[in-house]
Write a protein that holds these residues in place. Structure first.
Motif, PDB file in Angstrom:
ATOM      1  N   ILE A 196       1.119  -1.430  -0.185  1.00 42.34           N
ATOM      2  CA  ILE A 196      -0.102   0.210  -0.022  1.00 42.34           C
ATOM      3  C   ILE A 196       0.808   1.280   0.078  1.00 42.34           C
ATOM      4  O   ILE A 196       1.672   1.136   0.552  1.00 42.34           O
ATOM      5  CB  ILE A 196      -0.933  -0.075   0.765  1.00 42.34           C
ATOM      6  CG1 ILE A 196      -1.602  -1.607   1.554  1.00 42.34           C
ATOM      7  CG2 ILE A 196      -1.501   1.212   1.071  1.00 42.34           C
ATOM      8  CD1 ILE A 196      -3.033  -1.316   2.526  1.00 42.34           C
ATOM      9  N   LEU A 197       0.881   2.532  -0.824  1.00 46.05           N
ATOM     10  CA  LEU A 197       1.204   3.575  -1.146  1.00 46.05           C
ATOM     11  C   LEU A 197       0.703   4.428  -0.733  1.00 46.05           C
ATOM     12  O   LEU A 197      -0.645   5.262  -0.636  1.00 46.05           O
ATOM     13  CB  LEU A 197       1.208   3.922  -2.121  1.00 46.05           C
ATOM     14  CG  LEU A 197       2.733   5.393  -2.644  1.00 46.05           C
ATOM     15  CD1 LEU A 197       3.333   5.398  -1.268  1.00 46.05           C
ATOM     16  CD2 LEU A 197       2.089   6.009  -3.917  1.00 46.05           C
ATOM     17  N   LEU A 198       0.747   4.595   1.305  1.00 42.64           N
ATOM     18  CA  LEU A 198       0.381   5.433   1.674  1.00 42.64           C
ATOM     19  C   LEU A 198       0.523   7.332   1.687  1.00 42.64           C
ATOM     20  O   LEU A 198       1.396   7.608   1.863  1.00 42.64           O
ATOM     21  CB  LEU A 198       0.032   4.997   3.240  1.00 42.64           C
ATOM     22  CG  LEU A 198      -0.598   6.637   4.626  1.00 42.64           C
ATOM     23  CD1 LEU A 198      -1.555   6.009   3.966  1.00 42.64           C
ATOM     24  CD2 LEU A 198      -0.019   6.164   5.945  1.00 42.64           C
ATOM     25  N   HIS A 199      -0.098   7.997   1.257  1.00 35.55           N
ATOM     26  CA  HIS A 199       0.329   9.240   0.870  1.00 35.55           C
ATOM     27  C   HIS A 199      -0.705  10.263   2.190  1.00 35.55           C
ATOM     28  O   HIS A 199      -2.196  10.218   2.366  1.00 35.55           O
ATOM     29  CB  HIS A 199      -0.556   9.743  -0.536  1.00 35.55           C
ATOM     30  CG  HIS A 199      -0.513  11.593  -0.681  1.00 35.55           C
ATOM     31  ND1 HIS A 199       1.091  11.714  -0.657  1.00 35.55           N
ATOM     32  CD2 HIS A 199      -1.316  12.696  -0.160  1.00 35.55           C
ATOM     33  CE1 HIS A 199       0.675  12.996  -1.759  1.00 35.55           C
ATOM     34  NE2 HIS A 199      -0.624  13.500  -0.771  1.00 35.55           N
ATOM     35  N   ALA A 209      -4.829   5.999   1.093  1.00 34.29           N
ATOM     36  CA  ALA A 209      -3.916   3.990   0.632  1.00 34.29           C
ATOM     37  C   ALA A 209      -4.717   4.032  -0.911  1.00 34.29           C
ATOM     38  O   ALA A 209      -5.733   4.242  -0.601  1.00 34.29           O
ATOM     39  CB  ALA A 209      -4.146   4.314   2.278  1.00 34.29           C
ATOM     40  N   VAL A 210      -3.634   3.444  -0.983  1.00 37.56           N
ATOM     41  CA  VAL A 210      -3.586   3.494  -2.814  1.00 37.56           C
ATOM     42  C   VAL A 210      -2.742   1.618  -2.854  1.00 37.56           C
ATOM     43  O   VAL A 210      -1.464   1.457  -2.294  1.00 37.56           O
ATOM     44  CB  VAL A 210      -2.998   3.595  -3.838  1.00 37.56           C
ATOM     45  CG1 VAL A 210      -3.368   3.413  -5.269  1.00 37.56           C
ATOM     46  CG2 VAL A 210      -3.330   5.211  -3.494  1.00 37.56           C
ATOM     47  N   SER A 211      -3.783   0.877  -2.624  1.00 36.89           N
ATOM     48  CA  SER A 211      -3.276  -0.421  -3.165  1.00 36.89           C
ATOM     49  C   SER A 211      -2.632  -1.010  -4.826  1.00 36.89           C
ATOM     50  O   SER A 211      -3.026  -0.929  -5.232  1.00 36.89           O
ATOM     51  CB  SER A 211      -4.044  -1.444  -3.042  1.00 36.89           C
ATOM     52  OG  SER A 211      -4.658  -2.001  -1.557  1.00 36.89           O
ATOM     53  N   LEU A 212      -1.826  -1.793  -4.644  1.00 33.93           N
ATOM     54  CA  LEU A 212      -0.750  -2.152  -5.351  1.00 33.93           C
ATOM     55  C   LEU A 212      -0.893  -3.645  -5.914  1.00 33.93           C
ATOM     56  O   LEU A 212      -0.868  -4.686  -5.165  1.00 33.93           O
ATOM     57  CB  LEU A 212       0.325  -1.609  -5.663  1.00 33.93           C
ATOM     58  CG  LEU A 212       0.852  -0.383  -5.279  1.00 33.93           C
ATOM     59  CD1 LEU A 212       2.664  -0.024  -4.782  1.00 33.93           C
ATOM     60  CD2 LEU A 212       0.351   0.673  -6.545  1.00 33.93           C
ATOM     61  N   PRO A 213      -1.676  -4.450  -6.581  1.00 29.64           N
ATOM     62  CA  PRO A 213      -1.677  -5.999  -7.116  1.00 29.64           C
ATOM     63  C   PRO A 213      -0.308  -6.251  -6.958  1.00 29.64           C
ATOM     64  O   PRO A 213      -0.040  -5.464  -7.145  1.00 29.64           O
ATOM     65  CB  PRO A 213      -2.560  -5.482  -8.755  1.00 29.64           C
ATOM     66  CG  PRO A 213      -3.207  -4.084  -8.414  1.00 29.64           C
ATOM     67  CD  PRO A 213      -2.718  -3.661  -7.970  1.00 29.64           C
ATOM     68  N   ARG A 214      -0.505  -7.386  -6.159  1.00 32.39           N
ATOM     69  CA  ARG A 214       0.821  -8.184  -6.907  1.00 32.39           C
ATOM     70  C   ARG A 214       0.914  -8.692  -7.888  1.00 32.39           C
ATOM     71  O   ARG A 214       1.867  -9.023  -7.423  1.00 32.39           O
ATOM     72  CB  ARG A 214       0.497  -9.401  -5.786  1.00 32.39           C
ATOM     73  CG  ARG A 214      -0.374  -9.805  -5.664  1.00 32.39           C
ATOM     74  CD  ARG A 214      -1.279 -10.848  -4.775  1.00 32.39           C
ATOM     75  NE  ARG A 214      -0.081 -12.388  -4.476  1.00 32.39           N
ATOM     76  CZ  ARG A 214       0.369 -13.518  -3.495  1.00 32.39           C
ATOM     77  NH1 ARG A 214      -0.613 -13.589  -2.341  1.00 32.39           N
ATOM     78  NH2 ARG A 214       0.995 -14.266  -4.273  1.00 32.39           N
ATOM     79  N   GLN A 394     -11.766  10.809   6.062  1.00 36.11           N
ATOM     80  CA  GLN A 394     -11.020  11.637   4.624  1.00 36.11           C
ATOM     81  C   GLN A 394     -10.131  10.655   5.097  1.00 36.11           C
ATOM     82  O   GLN A 394      -8.481  10.635   4.112  1.00 36.11           O
ATOM     83  CB  GLN A 394     -10.619  13.146   4.772  1.00 36.11           C
ATOM     84  CG  GLN A 394     -11.289  14.102   4.933  1.00 36.11           C
ATOM     85  CD  GLN A 394     -11.971  13.902   3.085  1.00 36.11           C
ATOM     86  OE1 GLN A 394     -10.428  14.240   2.322  1.00 36.11           O
ATOM     87  NE2 GLN A 394     -13.442  13.902   3.082  1.00 36.11           N
ATOM     88  N   VAL A 395      -9.641   9.127   5.797  1.00 36.49           N
ATOM     89  CA  VAL A 395      -8.782   8.819   5.258  1.00 36.49           C
ATOM     90  C   VAL A 395      -9.590   7.364   4.897  1.00 36.49           C
ATOM     91  O   VAL A 395     -10.203   6.541   4.656  1.00 36.49           O
ATOM     92  CB  VAL A 395      -8.773   7.789   6.595  1.00 36.49           C
ATOM     93  CG1 VAL A 395      -7.932   6.874   7.057  1.00 36.49           C
ATOM     94  CG2 VAL A 395      -8.673   9.196   8.267  1.00 36.49           C
ATOM     95  N   GLN A 396      -8.759   7.504   3.092  1.00 31.68           N
ATOM     96  CA  GLN A 396      -9.686   7.129   1.992  1.00 31.68           C
ATOM     97  C   GLN A 396      -8.450   5.957   1.689  1.00 31.68           C
ATOM     98  O   GLN A 396      -7.812   5.386   2.216  1.00 31.68           O
ATOM     99  CB  GLN A 396      -9.568   7.900   0.935  1.00 31.68           C
ATOM    100  CG  GLN A 396     -10.331   9.508   0.989  1.00 31.68           C
ATOM    101  CD  GLN A 396     -10.585   9.933   0.349  1.00 31.68           C
ATOM    102  OE1 GLN A 396     -11.282  10.472  -0.170  1.00 31.68           O
ATOM    103  NE2 GLN A 396      -9.624  10.382  -0.241  1.00 31.68           N
ATOM    104  N   PHE A 397      -9.059   4.784   1.304  1.00 31.78           N
ATOM    105  CA  PHE A 397      -8.718   3.745   0.499  1.00 31.78           C
ATOM    106  C   PHE A 397      -9.084   3.496  -0.997  1.00 31.78           C
ATOM    107  O   PHE A 397     -10.347   3.386  -1.319  1.00 31.78           O
ATOM    108  CB  PHE A 397      -8.654   2.186   1.284  1.00 31.78           C
ATOM    109  CG  PHE A 397      -8.873   2.461   2.900  1.00 31.78           C
ATOM    110  CD1 PHE A 397      -7.520   2.147   3.542  1.00 31.78           C
ATOM    111  CD2 PHE A 397      -9.327   3.012   3.575  1.00 31.78           C
ATOM    112  CE1 PHE A 397      -7.220   2.256   4.803  1.00 31.78           C
ATOM    113  CE2 PHE A 397      -8.761   3.276   4.712  1.00 31.78           C
ATOM    114  CZ  PHE A 397      -7.814   2.731   5.193  1.00 31.78           C
ATOM    115  N   LEU A 398      -8.602   3.014  -2.106  1.00 31.29           N
ATOM    116  CA  LEU A 398      -8.690   2.475  -2.813  1.00 31.29           C
ATOM    117  C   LEU A 398      -7.623   1.814  -3.503  1.00 31.29           C
ATOM    118  O   LEU A 398      -5.888   2.067  -3.009  1.00 31.29           O
ATOM    119  CB  LEU A 398      -8.736   4.394  -4.454  1.00 31.29           C
ATOM    120  CG  LEU A 398      -7.727   4.736  -4.271  1.00 31.29           C
ATOM    121  CD1 LEU A 398      -7.630   5.488  -5.891  1.00 31.29           C
ATOM    122  CD2 LEU A 398      -7.203   5.989  -3.437  1.00 31.29           C
TER     123      LEU A 398
END
Length: 479
Positions: A196-199, A209-214, A394-398
């Motif tokens: 996860i890339l957390l900005h 928080a942006v998930s990067l598929p394995r 405002q704590v967002q996940f995608l």
């Protein structure tokens, strides 16, 4: 005899009085005796008249209100003995000590209370220091990653916005050590199960928080392996970077993919996640259908329930029995669960309660490996403190926009230009919005049906890019 009395109560001694004469004022003999002028034995002195007061003594008129018999009653025998012993005689009112021995005897508990308080402060300080050192010592510092990143510094992106933070969170899929019960141990090899890339926005008013598929197909640069060999640059699935070259290789792969400078990184293994859930007394979810997944070690009934650490780990890792079995669906479930965990910590005041925060920090730090910029409890506390005022909505996940890879449907590829637009927004610290997937589809459909208003001369503001996702404020039981 009357002359003697008059002499002892007379005027103060003259400095020029001839030697050998007794100074006027108090007698130099024992109290209660007069001077003997003819060398005979001292004669006891009769009581002085009540209206005659020796010079230097306070009269009833001069004494403060309330003195007299009451003050005499409070006078200590010990003080009288001391005065008689040192020959000072009766002291004046001003000569009486403000804090006499009687007062000291009446308040010994003050000294014991002060000693007790000092002892408790010392014990508390010692215990606090011990807890601090314990938590601080739990954290493992990844020095090898920093060394390799320094070698490739010229290839790395330049930070665009000061004070914004980009942290790469890596969930280790290693089966070594305590994690071997969750699968086969391939010689202790490490794999990234979740990345996860957390900005964190510079104003700390939002976190994305942006998930990067394995299984995302990406360009993995040349990386140095654990045995000091160098791999070749290759186009392969994303989680291979962690297996080939560890954290540094994963960071460089993400930076090449996104153009975003990674400021810090954290690697958390299975036990760290599991213990954190237990530390907050579990996280509530809702299941539409019961789960029986032997691979995930998970058996749960349908309905609302609170998962403990072991159950939560199985829930976020399950693939075969939940949803469509895809990695994308599993990432969305992980995001919603992490959002519920964040909400639980904030709503229960964990971040503001040292008693409740300690177990969470202990669980997190035990299984945490990080760079030198976050390897102390103070660094982690400063990071958490900077985030505690971020509203949960405002704590967002995608998940980064993706689709099945054209040459292999079991792999993923980025959807362009959507992915590049997302990376640009984060790189420049600009906002993004997330909505549920069905709501996003309706919004896109409405935009497609809306006539193109190209004839308008007025410039409309650029809308905030919107992606499919969730926030920490969402209720898992309303999904």
């Amino acid at each position: 005899m009357d002359a003697d009395v008059t002499d002892s109560a007379g005027t103060p001694a003259d400095p020029d009085h001839r030697a050998g004469d007794t100074p006027q004022g108090r007698s130099q003999e024992e109290p209660g005796a007069t001077d003997s002028t003819d060398g005979s034995e001292p004669v006891p002195q009769k009581d002085a008249p009540q209206d005659e007061t020796p010079q230097g003594e306070a009269t009833d008129a001069d004494a403060p209100q309330g003195s007299g018999d009451e003050d005499k009653a409070e006078s200590s025998d010990e003080n009288k003995a001391d005065r008689e012993a040192d020959g000072t005689g009766a002291q004046t009112w001003a000569d009486h000590p403000k804090d006499g021995s009687a007062s000291r005897r009446k308040r010994p508990w003050l000294r014991w209370a002060a000693l007790g308080a000092s002892f408790l402060v010392m014990i508390s300080a010692g215990a606090g220091w011990w807890l601090y050192k314990k938590l601080d010592g739990n954290i493992t510092t990844d020095t090898s990653a920093a060394a390799e990143l320094k070698v490739y510094e010229k290839e790395r992106p330049t930070p665009v916005v000061m004070d914004a933070q980009n942290i790469l969170l890596i969930g280790s899929d290693s089966r070594s050590g305590d994690n071997r019960k969750y699968g086969r141990d391939d010689g202790g090899s490490q794999r990234s199960d979740t990345t996860i890339l957390l900005h964190l926005a510079a104003d700390r008013k939002s976190a994305t928080a942006v998930s990067l598929p394995r299984d995302l197909m990406v360009e993995v640069p040349k990386c140095r392996t654990g045995d000091d060999k160098e791999t070749r640059e290759q186009f392969t699935q994303f989680n291979s970077a962690f297996e080939l070259g560890g954290t540094a290789c994963t960071i460089r792969t993400v930076e090449r993919l996104t153009g975003i400078r990674i400021d810090h990184h954290m690697v958390v293994d299975f036990n760290g996640f599991k213990d954190m859930v237990d530390a907050v007394d579990g996280v509530e979810i809702c299941l539409k259908e019961p789960i029986d997944d032997k691979d995930a070690r998970l058996e749960l009934p349908a309905g609302r329930q609170t998962l403990n650490g072991e159950e939560a780990l199985g829930y976020v890792r399950a693939r075969k029995t939940l949803g469509d079995g895809s990695d994308t669906e599993r990432m969305e479930r992980q995001q919603r669960f992490l959002g519920a965990l964040v909400n639980k910590m904030q709503s229960n005041g964990v971040l503001l309660n040292p008693t409740r925060l300690y177990p969470v920090l202990d669980a997190a730090t035990k299984s945490l490996t990080t760079d030198s910029g976050l390897d102390s409890l103070r660094d982690l506390y400063d990071l958490v403190r900077s985030m505690r005022d971020v509203p949960t909505d405002q704590v967002q996940f995608l998940t980064v926009p993706r689709q099945p890879y054209r040459q292999n449907v079991n792999r993923d590829e980025l959807v362009q230009p959507d992915a590049s637009e997302l990376f640009k927004q984060l790189r420049e610290d600009k906002p993004v919005a997330v909505v549920p997937a069905d709501e996003l589809k309706e919004k896109e459909k409405a935009q497609d049906e809306k006539p193109d208003d190209t004839g308008s001369d007025s410039e409309s503001p650029t809308p905030t890019p919107t992606y499919s996702g969730s926030s920490a404020a969402d209720d898992l039981c309303e999904q």
